[in-house]
Structure formats: C-alpha cells, structure tokens
Scaffold this motif. Structure first.
Motif, PDB file in Angstrom:
ATOM      1  N   PRO A  96      37.764  97.525  61.478  1.00 49.57           N
ATOM      2  CA  PRO A  96      38.701  96.968  60.502  1.00 49.57           C
ATOM      3  C   PRO A  96      39.316  98.058  59.628  1.00 49.57           C
ATOM      4  N   GLY A  97      40.626  97.937  59.414  1.00 47.28           N
ATOM      5  CA  GLY A  97      41.307  98.872  58.528  1.00 47.28           C
ATOM      6  C   GLY A  97      41.589 100.232  59.131  1.00 47.28           C
ATOM      7  N   ARG A  98      41.408 100.369  60.437  1.00 45.35           N
ATOM      8  CA  ARG A  98      41.709 101.633  61.108  1.00 45.35           C
ATOM      9  C   ARG A  98      42.457 101.341  62.407  1.00 45.35           C
ATOM     10  N   MET A  99      43.422 102.202  62.704  1.00 48.96           N
ATOM     11  CA  MET A  99      44.239 101.962  63.893  1.00 48.96           C
ATOM     12  C   MET A  99      44.870 103.254  64.382  1.00 48.96           C
ATOM     13  N   HIS A 100      44.904 103.437  65.688  1.00 53.21           N
ATOM     14  CA  HIS A 100      45.664 104.536  66.284  1.00 53.21           C
ATOM     15  C   HIS A 100      47.125 104.102  66.369  1.00 53.21           C
ATOM     16  N   ALA A 101      47.830 104.238  65.242  1.00 51.20           N
ATOM     17  CA  ALA A 101      49.215 103.789  65.152  1.00 51.20           C
ATOM     18  C   ALA A 101      50.207 104.930  65.284  1.00 51.20           C
ATOM     19  N   CYS A 102      49.724 106.135  65.585  1.00 51.01           N
ATOM     20  CA  CYS A 102      50.639 107.272  65.753  1.00 51.01           C
ATOM     21  C   CYS A 102      50.482 107.930  67.118  1.00 51.01           C
ATOM     22  N   GLY A 103      49.627 107.372  67.975  1.00 48.02           N
ATOM     23  CA  GLY A 103      49.521 107.880  69.333  1.00 48.02           C
ATOM     24  C   GLY A 103      48.634 109.084  69.507  1.00 48.02           C
ATOM     25  N   HIS A 104      47.791 109.384  68.522  1.00 45.42           N
ATOM     26  CA  HIS A 104      46.901 110.528  68.692  1.00 45.42           C
ATOM     27  C   HIS A 104      45.874 110.272  69.793  1.00 45.42           C
ATOM     28  N   ASP A 105      45.569 108.996  70.047  1.00 43.86           N
ATOM     29  CA  ASP A 105      44.731 108.671  71.203  1.00 43.86           C
ATOM     30  C   ASP A 105      45.412 109.116  72.494  1.00 43.86           C
ATOM     31  N   GLY A 106      46.732 108.947  72.559  1.00 44.75           N
ATOM     32  CA  GLY A 106      47.485 109.417  73.727  1.00 44.75           C
ATOM     33  C   GLY A 106      47.560 110.917  73.805  1.00 44.75           C
ATOM     34  N   HIS A 107      47.725 111.585  72.658  1.00 46.91           N
ATOM     35  CA  HIS A 107      47.769 113.050  72.650  1.00 46.91           C
ATOM     36  C   HIS A 107      46.453 113.631  73.164  1.00 46.91           C
ATOM     37  N   THR A 108      45.335 113.084  72.663  1.00 43.98           N
ATOM     38  CA  THR A 108      44.023 113.554  73.115  1.00 43.98           C
ATOM     39  C   THR A 108      43.858 113.318  74.608  1.00 43.98           C
ATOM     40  N   ALA A 356      57.261  99.713  69.898  1.00 47.30           N
ATOM     41  CA  ALA A 356      57.161  99.727  68.432  1.00 47.30           C
ATOM     42  C   ALA A 356      57.015 101.162  67.950  1.00 47.30           C
ATOM     43  N   GLY A 357      57.559 101.447  66.795  1.00 46.89           N
ATOM     44  CA  GLY A 357      57.537 102.803  66.264  1.00 46.89           C
ATOM     45  C   GLY A 357      56.168 103.208  65.756  1.00 46.89           C
ATOM     46  N   VAL A 358      55.985 104.520  65.594  1.00 44.03           N
ATOM     47  CA  VAL A 358      54.717 105.026  65.069  1.00 44.03           C
ATOM     48  C   VAL A 358      54.534 104.542  63.633  1.00 44.03           C
ATOM     49  N   HIS A 359      53.276 104.409  63.239  1.00 45.17           N
ATOM     50  CA  HIS A 359      52.852 103.917  61.927  1.00 45.17           C
ATOM     51  C   HIS A 359      53.206 102.438  61.743  1.00 45.17           C
ATOM     52  N   HIS A 360      53.445 101.741  62.822  1.00 46.47           N
ATOM     53  CA  HIS A 360      53.723 100.302  62.784  1.00 46.47           C
ATOM     54  C   HIS A 360      52.484  99.564  63.303  1.00 46.47           C
ATOM     55  N   PRO A 361      52.112  98.429  62.721  1.00 49.41           N
ATOM     56  CA  PRO A 361      50.884  97.732  63.156  1.00 49.41           C
ATOM     57  C   PRO A 361      50.944  97.190  64.573  1.00 49.41           C
ATOM     58  N   ALA A 362      52.139  97.125  65.175  1.00 45.09           N
ATOM     59  CA  ALA A 362      52.256  96.671  66.562  1.00 45.09           C
ATOM     60  C   ALA A 362      52.365  97.825  67.552  1.00 45.09           C
ATOM     61  N   TYR A 363      52.227  99.053  67.081  1.00 46.18           N
ATOM     62  CA  TYR A 363      52.360 100.220  67.969  1.00 46.18           C
ATOM     63  C   TYR A 363      51.185 100.306  68.952  1.00 46.18           C
ATOM     64  N   ASP A 364      51.496 100.749  70.165  1.00 51.56           N
ATOM     65  CA  ASP A 364      50.462 101.119  71.145  1.00 51.56           C
ATOM     66  C   ASP A 364      51.058 102.185  72.053  1.00 51.56           C
ATOM     67  N   PHE A 365      50.326 103.274  72.241  1.00 53.95           N
ATOM     68  CA  PHE A 365      50.790 104.354  73.121  1.00 53.95           C
ATOM     69  C   PHE A 365      51.007 103.824  74.527  1.00 53.95           C
ATOM     70  N   ASN A 366      52.065 104.278  75.176  1.00 55.08           N
ATOM     71  CA  ASN A 366      52.376 103.869  76.537  1.00 55.08           C
ATOM     72  C   ASN A 366      51.594 104.742  77.512  1.00 55.08           C
ATOM     73  N   ASP A 367      50.641 104.142  78.223  1.00 55.77           N
ATOM     74  CA  ASP A 367      49.793 104.913  79.137  1.00 55.77           C
ATOM     75  C   ASP A 367      50.592 105.560  80.270  1.00 55.77           C
TER      76      ASP A 367
END
Length: 387
Positions: A96-108, A356-367
């Motif tokens: 709760p209260g944490r989200m990969h909303a900028c795609g750093h999961d994708g960068h890693t 959805a753009g980065v820092h948006h609650p609906a963002y998800d990196f495109n695999d």
C-alpha cells in the motif's frame, strides 16, 4: 537490425522479472529486497563480480570481456514512488502507498536482460559495469554511489542510461547532445505577519496578501530577467495559510520548483527570487524566511557519447526511428551526477503511444519495450569494445 535474437528468446523471462519487481516496490535508498532479487539473477547469469550496498542498497556487477579494454558503465534505477496504484492488474503493487509509476522496474529488467546476454556471449573486450541504483526519485542515489568512489573503484570510463517514454512509438529512441534534463531546485518560503480578526485588517499584518503578491511577482523573472533564448521554469506548487474565514493568520507559506539548464541561469534565478521575495516582504511589513535548496544538477550528455549511443540505437530500431537531436526536457535526473564524473549519454525509449504517463496511478511499463532496451545496452557494449 531488429532486437537481438537471443534477447528476444528470453523476453518471457524478462516479463516475469519485471512483473515481480512491479509487485514489490521499494522507496528511496531502501531498495534492499529489489537489490537481492537483482543479485540472485546476476549470480544465475554467471557475472564475474557482484558488489553490494554501494549507496546503501546499490549494486555494481562486473562482466569481463575477451581481453583488455575500458570499463563501460550501464545504469538502471530501482526505486518506486510513494503513491497508490490504480491499474487493477494481476501484477499490481502488493505494498500500500507504493507503486512503480515511473518504469524503474522496466529499467532494471532491461539491464538484467543485457547482463544475461553479455555474460553468455562475451562478444566484447574490456569490462561492463552494471549499475543498479536506488533513490533516483528523491534522494539522489546516484550521488551516494558516486560519493563512495564508484567511478574510480571500478575504473569506469563512460556511462550510459535509458528512460522509458510513454506517449511515444514503441522502440523509438530519443536523445540530444549537451543538456537533456534540467537542474531542479526547491524553494520554501515562510511569510510571517501578525494575526487578527478578518473584520479589522488594519489591526493585523496580513501574510496572505503578501504571499499572493510574492507568487505573482515571481512569474516576472522568466519574462523579464531571462534572455529569450534561455530556458527557465518557476512553478509555485503549494500555498498554505489560515484556519477559518474570519481569521487573518499570523503566517503562511509557499513552495516552488525551479528548473534550469545553465549555471548562469540557475544562479540568476536564485538571486532574483530572493530579491523579489525580500522586496515584497518589506513592502507589506512582513518577514520572509527563505529556504532555497539546490537539487539535482542538469543532465548533460557528452556529444561524442551521444553519437556512439545513436549508432547502437540505429542498429536496433533503424535510423528513421532514432532521433539524435530531440531537444531538452524540463524534468530532472540524478544520472546527472554520474555524467558530471564521466562522459556518457542519457536516452529515452518509446514504450507506446497509448500508455498512461509516468507518475500516473494507471501507469504500467510496457513489457514489449524490454527487449529493445536490453538489445540497445548489449549492442552498445559490443560497438564500444569490439573484439
């Protein structure tokens, strides 16, 4: 040449890694579980060295090539954002209260994909330093790692990074020589007057009207103190004061974000902001306590390194899908600290126009973007340090 075939073969594995990372976000410097996941993968890939807890939870892994040559750094950030996810996906954040909303999961994930390929093939000379960095979003994890001597310790000669770009075509690369991301500074001002009854303003010293006037006056700096060909943003983002409709408060405060590219403009902006606030404070008979915090410096690409990176990107996506002079962004990046110590380049990778753009609650990196980024990193190393 499209994405590297071998990397395409384990695209499903990259999707699995990325979605685990997305479901387990961590903040700031405390990316310990993320780092452990990264280290476990790197060990399985057979990298030659793994160095942990650099910059609190950062990781640097070394892959040796076939013979002598320079060490090239490749960087990915690992941290998430303090916000609630609203994607409803099966792999949504479990914290709760944490989200990969900028795609750093994708960068890693992209850097892990490059690591797997490079450790398997070793079709290069010299060494690769894989840099997995915490705290890009707020605390400057890159500076922590640099301050611990990372560049000298691993003899890194050049350093490169990618950031995903929603709203742009999948697999398209963007960059520019020179400044590409802005410096970011933060202003907080506490305005103190004398409180009183709203019916008798003459018996009070109103900090609200002083604050509003200060905020308006700050906007004149960009239009009247800045040469027209320069870039500067002064955005007031918070104004706070008062508790009730019939009370003039004793104090108020406001915050602003200041973005610039050159040291001269950065210095001018701070000087004029202080002068404007102090002058307005005198005119309204209030006091103003100014906290001006210098944040990330501008991210400045080395032109020669940009040329090298563009060549690698063109091999992956084709010349017409690589834009080598796209222009500047007013966002900020702590990769700037690494580029202050070594030449290198920062690039953007399109991940889809309908995302959805980065820092948006609906963002998800495109695999589907991960094989492009991993292939870029791998091809860059093979081009910079050919066998």
């Amino acid at each position: 040449m499209p994405i590297i075939n071998r990397i395409g073969e384990f695209a499903d594995d990259m999707r699995t890694w990325r979605r685990w990372l997305h479901a387990h976000p961590e903040l700031g410097l405390e990316c310990h579980n993320t780092a452990k996941y990264v280290v476990d993968k790197l060990r399985a890939f057979g990298v030659d060295e793994i160095h942990e807890k650099i910059g609190v939870s950062g990781v640097v892994a070394i892959i040796n090539g076939q013979g002598a040559g320079p060490t090239i750094g490749l960087r990915a950030d690992m941290d998430a954002l303090p916000m609630e996810e609203m994607t409803g996906l099966d792999h949504a954040s479990t914290v709760p209260g944490r989200m990969h909303a900028c795609g750093h999961d994708g960068h890693t994930t992209m850097l892990l994909g490059a690591a797997r390929y490079l450790a398997e093939t070793r079709n290069f000379t010299g060494r690769v330093a894989l840099i997995f960095q915490p705290a890009e979003e707020n605390e400057g994890g890159a500076k922590y790692m640099c301050d611990e001597g990372m560049m000298d310790r691993f003899d890194i000669k050049e350093v490169y990074a990618l950031h995903n770009m929603p709203g742009h075509e999948l697999g398209v690369f963007y960059t520019t020589p020179g400044p590409i991301m802005a410096a970011v500074d933060t202003l907080t001002v506490k305005v103190t007057g004398r409180g009183g009854h709203a019916a008798y303003p003459h018996d009070a010293v109103d900090p609200i009207i002083a604050t509003v006037t200060m905020v308006q006056a700050l906007q004149s700096i960009v239009s009247r103190n800045l040469p027209p060909m320069e870039n500067l943003v002064i955005s007031v983002t918070q104004i706070n004061g008062g508790t009730a409709d019939n009370i003039i408060p004793a104090d108020a405060w406001f915050c602003a974000s200041i973005r610039s590219f050159s040291p001269e403009v950065r210095e001018m902006a701070e000087k004029r902001i202080r002068e404007v606030i102090e002058g307005q404070a005198v005119s309204f008979g209030v006091s103003a306590e100014i906290d001006y915090e210098l944040g990330y410096p501008p991210t400045v690409n080395d032109p020669s390194s940009v040329e090298k990176a563009v060549g690698a990107a063109e091999e992956i996506s084709g010349k017409n899908r690589v834009h080598p002079d796209q222009g500047r962004e007013m966002g900020a990046e702590d990769f700037a600290y690494m580029l202050e110590e070594r030449p290198g380049a920062y690039l953007f990778l399109g991940v889809g126009e309908d995302r959805a753009g980065v820092h948006h609650p609906a963002y998800d990196f495109n695999d589907e973007a991960a094989p492009y980024g991993a292939s870029f990193f791998a091809r860059l190393i093979e081009r910079l340090n050919p066998t």
